[in-house]
Design a protein around this motif. Structure first.
Motif, PDB file in Angstrom:
ATOM      1  N   ASP A 201      30.466 -46.156 -31.050  1.00 12.26           N
ATOM      2  CA  ASP A 201      31.870 -45.922 -31.775  1.00 12.26           C
ATOM      3  C   ASP A 201      31.492 -44.678 -32.661  1.00 12.26           C
ATOM      4  O   ASP A 201      30.542 -44.175 -32.648  1.00 12.26           O
ATOM      5  CB  ASP A 201      31.938 -47.254 -32.902  1.00 12.26           C
ATOM      6  N   GLN A 202      32.695 -44.322 -33.520  1.00 13.18           N
ATOM      7  CA  GLN A 202      32.350 -43.406 -34.496  1.00 13.18           C
ATOM      8  C   GLN A 202      32.263 -43.816 -35.745  1.00 13.18           C
ATOM      9  O   GLN A 202      32.124 -43.157 -36.902  1.00 13.18           O
ATOM     10  CB  GLN A 202      33.540 -42.343 -34.442  1.00 13.18           C
ATOM     11  N   PHE A 203      32.445 -45.295 -35.994  1.00 13.95           N
ATOM     12  CA  PHE A 203      32.544 -45.664 -37.515  1.00 13.95           C
ATOM     13  C   PHE A 203      31.325 -46.599 -37.764  1.00 13.95           C
ATOM     14  O   PHE A 203      31.015 -47.328 -37.064  1.00 13.95           O
ATOM     15  CB  PHE A 203      33.712 -46.628 -37.847  1.00 13.95           C
ATOM     16  N   ASP A 204      30.329 -46.197 -38.812  1.00 12.69           N
ATOM     17  CA  ASP A 204      29.171 -46.824 -38.987  1.00 12.69           C
ATOM     18  C   ASP A 204      29.458 -48.491 -39.217  1.00 12.69           C
ATOM     19  O   ASP A 204      28.654 -49.238 -38.888  1.00 12.69           O
ATOM     20  CB  ASP A 204      28.613 -46.214 -40.055  1.00 12.69           C
ATOM     21  N   PHE A 205      30.655 -48.839 -40.042  1.00 11.00           N
ATOM     22  CA  PHE A 205      30.614 -50.257 -40.537  1.00 11.00           C
ATOM     23  C   PHE A 205      30.938 -51.264 -39.154  1.00 11.00           C
ATOM     24  O   PHE A 205      30.528 -52.195 -39.020  1.00 11.00           O
ATOM     25  CB  PHE A 205      31.830 -50.390 -41.543  1.00 11.00           C
ATOM     26  N   GLY A 214      23.144 -57.812 -31.940  1.00  5.25           N
ATOM     27  CA  GLY A 214      22.071 -57.499 -31.056  1.00  5.25           C
ATOM     28  C   GLY A 214      22.389 -56.286 -30.399  1.00  5.25           C
ATOM     29  O   GLY A 214      21.490 -56.049 -29.344  1.00  5.25           O
ATOM     30  N   ALA A 215      23.318 -55.463 -30.438  1.00  6.48           N
ATOM     31  CA  ALA A 215      23.499 -54.040 -29.747  1.00  6.48           C
ATOM     32  C   ALA A 215      22.753 -53.147 -30.420  1.00  6.48           C
ATOM     33  O   ALA A 215      22.403 -53.159 -31.614  1.00  6.48           O
ATOM     34  CB  ALA A 215      24.952 -53.895 -29.569  1.00  6.48           C
ATOM     35  N   ILE A 216      22.471 -52.139 -29.761  1.00  7.68           N
ATOM     36  CA  ILE A 216      21.825 -50.856 -30.206  1.00  7.68           C
ATOM     37  C   ILE A 216      23.156 -49.976 -30.679  1.00  7.68           C
ATOM     38  O   ILE A 216      23.877 -49.415 -29.668  1.00  7.68           O
ATOM     39  CB  ILE A 216      20.990 -49.992 -29.269  1.00  7.68           C
ATOM     40  N   PRO A 217      23.189 -49.469 -31.866  1.00 12.84           N
ATOM     41  CA  PRO A 217      24.386 -48.727 -32.238  1.00 12.84           C
ATOM     42  C   PRO A 217      24.329 -47.247 -31.883  1.00 12.84           C
ATOM     43  O   PRO A 217      22.991 -46.455 -32.231  1.00 12.84           O
ATOM     44  CB  PRO A 217      24.417 -48.759 -33.750  1.00 12.84           C
ATOM     45  N   VAL A 218      25.343 -46.369 -31.340  1.00 20.63           N
ATOM     46  CA  VAL A 218      25.125 -44.971 -30.974  1.00 20.63           C
ATOM     47  C   VAL A 218      26.286 -44.404 -31.601  1.00 20.63           C
ATOM     48  O   VAL A 218      27.584 -44.959 -31.131  1.00 20.63           O
ATOM     49  CB  VAL A 218      25.089 -44.894 -29.613  1.00 20.63           C
ATOM     50  N   ASN A 219      26.206 -43.669 -32.824  1.00 20.60           N
ATOM     51  CA  ASN A 219      27.535 -43.072 -33.329  1.00 20.60           C
ATOM     52  C   ASN A 219      27.861 -41.818 -32.379  1.00 20.60           C
ATOM     53  O   ASN A 219      26.919 -40.805 -32.611  1.00 20.60           O
ATOM     54  CB  ASN A 219      27.353 -42.856 -34.901  1.00 20.60           C
ATOM     55  N   TYR A 220      28.628 -41.902 -31.797  1.00 23.39           N
ATOM     56  CA  TYR A 220      29.000 -40.573 -30.801  1.00 23.39           C
ATOM     57  C   TYR A 220      29.270 -39.399 -31.791  1.00 23.39           C
ATOM     58  O   TYR A 220      29.379 -38.076 -31.253  1.00 23.39           O
ATOM     59  CB  TYR A 220      29.959 -40.718 -29.903  1.00 23.39           C
ATOM     60  N   SER A 221      29.909 -39.575 -33.055  1.00 24.04           N
ATOM     61  CA  SER A 221      30.294 -38.198 -33.858  1.00 24.04           C
ATOM     62  C   SER A 221      28.674 -37.688 -34.224  1.00 24.04           C
ATOM     63  O   SER A 221      28.928 -36.593 -34.913  1.00 24.04           O
ATOM     64  CB  SER A 221      31.051 -38.548 -35.002  1.00 24.04           C
ATOM     65  N   LYS A 222      27.610 -38.544 -34.230  1.00 30.09           N
ATOM     66  CA  LYS A 222      26.254 -37.788 -34.857  1.00 30.09           C
ATOM     67  C   LYS A 222      25.307 -37.566 -33.763  1.00 30.09           C
ATOM     68  O   LYS A 222      24.425 -36.961 -33.917  1.00 30.09           O
ATOM     69  CB  LYS A 222      25.867 -38.921 -35.764  1.00 30.09           C
ATOM     70  N   GLU A 223      25.664 -38.253 -32.711  1.00 26.70           N
ATOM     71  CA  GLU A 223      24.707 -38.165 -31.554  1.00 26.70           C
ATOM     72  C   GLU A 223      25.109 -38.192 -30.042  1.00 26.70           C
ATOM     73  O   GLU A 223      25.986 -38.631 -29.926  1.00 26.70           O
ATOM     74  CB  GLU A 223      23.452 -39.154 -31.829  1.00 26.70           C
ATOM     75  N   GLN A 224      24.228 -37.633 -29.105  1.00 34.29           N
ATOM     76  CA  GLN A 224      24.505 -37.609 -27.820  1.00 34.29           C
ATOM     77  C   GLN A 224      24.485 -38.812 -27.156  1.00 34.29           C
ATOM     78  O   GLN A 224      23.351 -39.477 -26.936  1.00 34.29           O
ATOM     79  CB  GLN A 224      23.843 -36.583 -27.231  1.00 34.29           C
ATOM     80  N   SER A 225      25.308 -39.762 -26.940  1.00 32.43           N
ATOM     81  CA  SER A 225      25.299 -41.165 -26.419  1.00 32.43           C
ATOM     82  C   SER A 225      24.850 -40.803 -25.061  1.00 32.43           C
ATOM     83  O   SER A 225      23.854 -41.635 -24.631  1.00 32.43           O
ATOM     84  CB  SER A 225      26.720 -41.754 -26.426  1.00 32.43           C
ATOM     85  N   LEU A 226      25.111 -39.825 -24.230  1.00 29.53           N
ATOM     86  CA  LEU A 226      24.768 -39.676 -22.813  1.00 29.53           C
ATOM     87  C   LEU A 226      23.315 -39.730 -22.787  1.00 29.53           C
ATOM     88  O   LEU A 226      22.630 -40.489 -21.973  1.00 29.53           O
ATOM     89  CB  LEU A 226      25.562 -38.520 -22.136  1.00 29.53           C
ATOM     90  N   LYS A 338      42.014 -48.944 -43.570  1.00 33.03           N
ATOM     91  CA  LYS A 338      41.270 -48.861 -44.765  1.00 33.03           C
ATOM     92  C   LYS A 338      40.398 -49.862 -45.032  1.00 33.03           C
ATOM     93  O   LYS A 338      40.431 -50.978 -44.378  1.00 33.03           O
ATOM     94  CB  LYS A 338      42.465 -49.099 -45.819  1.00 33.03           C
ATOM     95  N   ASP A 339      39.527 -49.647 -46.069  1.00 33.49           N
ATOM     96  CA  ASP A 339      38.716 -50.527 -46.591  1.00 33.49           C
ATOM     97  C   ASP A 339      37.503 -51.269 -45.438  1.00 33.49           C
ATOM     98  O   ASP A 339      37.549 -52.521 -45.311  1.00 33.49           O
ATOM     99  CB  ASP A 339      39.448 -51.709 -47.232  1.00 33.49           C
ATOM    100  N   LYS A 340      37.269 -50.406 -44.471  1.00 33.88           N
ATOM    101  CA  LYS A 340      36.691 -51.236 -43.419  1.00 33.88           C
ATOM    102  C   LYS A 340      37.059 -52.116 -42.808  1.00 33.88           C
ATOM    103  O   LYS A 340      36.462 -53.121 -42.538  1.00 33.88           O
ATOM    104  CB  LYS A 340      35.004 -51.426 -43.921  1.00 33.88           C
ATOM    105  N   CYS A 341      38.427 -51.952 -42.550  1.00 36.60           N
ATOM    106  CA  CYS A 341      39.142 -53.052 -41.877  1.00 36.60           C
ATOM    107  C   CYS A 341      38.861 -53.104 -40.267  1.00 36.60           C
ATOM    108  O   CYS A 341      39.133 -52.156 -39.492  1.00 36.60           O
ATOM    109  CB  CYS A 341      40.737 -52.734 -42.220  1.00 36.60           C
TER     110      CYS A 341
END
Ligand SMILES: [Zn+2]
Ligand SMILES: [Zn+2]
Length: 348
Positions: A201-205, A214-226, A338-341
């Protein structure tokens, strides 16, 4: 009665509309206790789905109490707590008998009236449910109204995605999109035994919530998911990808992340007309591609026991609740994230 009606693009208004009445012996009228705004309501809101009549009541996710039933209704009576899948179904046709209730020959989606034909939505005080005996499901008293309306769509849709992905114990699974459906898909993938789950996803929240499952988060706006996922799989790619966005770019990413012979399960509502990968590329990668609307009549019934025995936790998905009276604001709020909705419910 009060209802949130579609008035045009980015224009949903609280209006006074006629109360629904029993029009067929197989109808029921339900008092909406809790409803939710869905990402697919936003397709209508933004005009990405066209054809809906101005004046249609919005919404398709709800739980409620039976107020009145038609003469042919035998399974429900006034006062019963019920949920409804987001599409109604006859229970008798070829598709219903195969549990593919989303493709019932008499199927109709709440909140979709086109040229005067269709079903009014559930962002209202009351709603008419046709074919109520085969559509409605009893909501056990231990389950909350909110859990009920989550089962009506997003919990079922997330689970459906994980089931389509044919998750096995050793699988590396990727979930693209950590909105409510993606989060539910992660919960289902954990339940079905996926060994490693990457959440993109692109949102950290949202990624934080994915990580809590239990998932490993990958922020595609910050790192190469591939790169990250290929490294984890000796450069093979993931065994399965659950696509829970419904955009061309997320479908492209899903294809790229999949290993040869993998399964792409797409549950995002697709609002574009051509896949971003070719038949030749699919052939050259031996992939299995599955997509479609969830038959939530079947899945909601299957998941109720898992919510009852606390195997499936639905308590962390709804982040904001508005009254129906404040529904216009709720739509704007949800639209602007809004507000991490993550998920908004409406109460009567
Ligand atoms: Zn929905
Ligand atoms: Zn049917």
């Amino acid at each position: 009665m009060k209802a949130l009606v579609f008035k045009g693009v980015k224009n949903v208004k609280l209006a006074d509309v006629p109360e629904p009445k029993i029009t067929s012996a197989s109808d029921a009228v339900i008092k909406v206790e809790s409803a939710a705004i869905c990402g697919s309501d936003m397709h209508v809101f933004h005009g990405r789905e066209t054809g809906i009549d101005v004046g249609t009541t919005m919404g398709h996710e709800f739980s409620g109490s039976v107020i009145e039933v038609g003469d042919n209704i035998s399974k429900f009576k006034p006062g019963d707590r019920v949920i409804s899948p987001f599409t109604v179904n006859c229970g008798e046709c070829f598709f219903c008998k195969k549990n593919l209730t989303a493709r019932c020959v008499k199927s109709a989606l709440y909140g979709w009236v086109e040229q005067g034909i269709g079903l009014q939505g559930v962002h209202a005080e009351y709603v008419r449910v046709p074919m109520a005996d085969s559509t409605l499901i009893e909501l056990p008293k231990e389950l909350s109204w909110t859990e009920g309306n989550l089962l009506a769509d997003i919990a079922s849709t997330g689970y459906f995605g994980a089931e389509m992905a044919e998750i096995k114990d050793s699988d590396v699974c990727v979930v693209i999109g950590c909105g409510p459906v993606g989060i539910m898909a992660i919960k289902a993938a954990v339940y079905l035994g996926a060994k490693t789950i990457f959440a993109i996803d692109q949102f950290d929240f949202r990624l934080n919530l994915a990580q809590k499952q239990g998932a490993i988060p990958v922020n595609y706006s910050k790192e190469q998911s591939l790169e990250r996922i290929k490294k984890k799989t000796s450069y093979r790619g993931a065994d399965c990808v659950i696509e829970a966005v419904g955009s061309k770019s997320s479908m492209h990413t899903a294809f790229e992340l999949l290993r040869p012979g993998g399964i792409l399960a797409s549950v995002g509502v697709q609002a574009f007309d051509k896949l971003p990968f070719s038949p030749q590329e699919m052939y050259d990668k031996n992939i299995t591609f599955k997509a479609g609307r969830c038959s939530s009549r079947y899945y909601a019934e299957k998941l109720i026991p898992l919510v009852q025995n606390k195997t499936l936790d639905l308590s962390d998905v709804v982040t904001h609740t508005f009254s129906l009276d404040d529904g216009e604001e709720a739509y704007r709020f949800f639209d602007e994230e809004k507000d991490k909705c993550l998920k908004v419910t409406l109460t009567n």
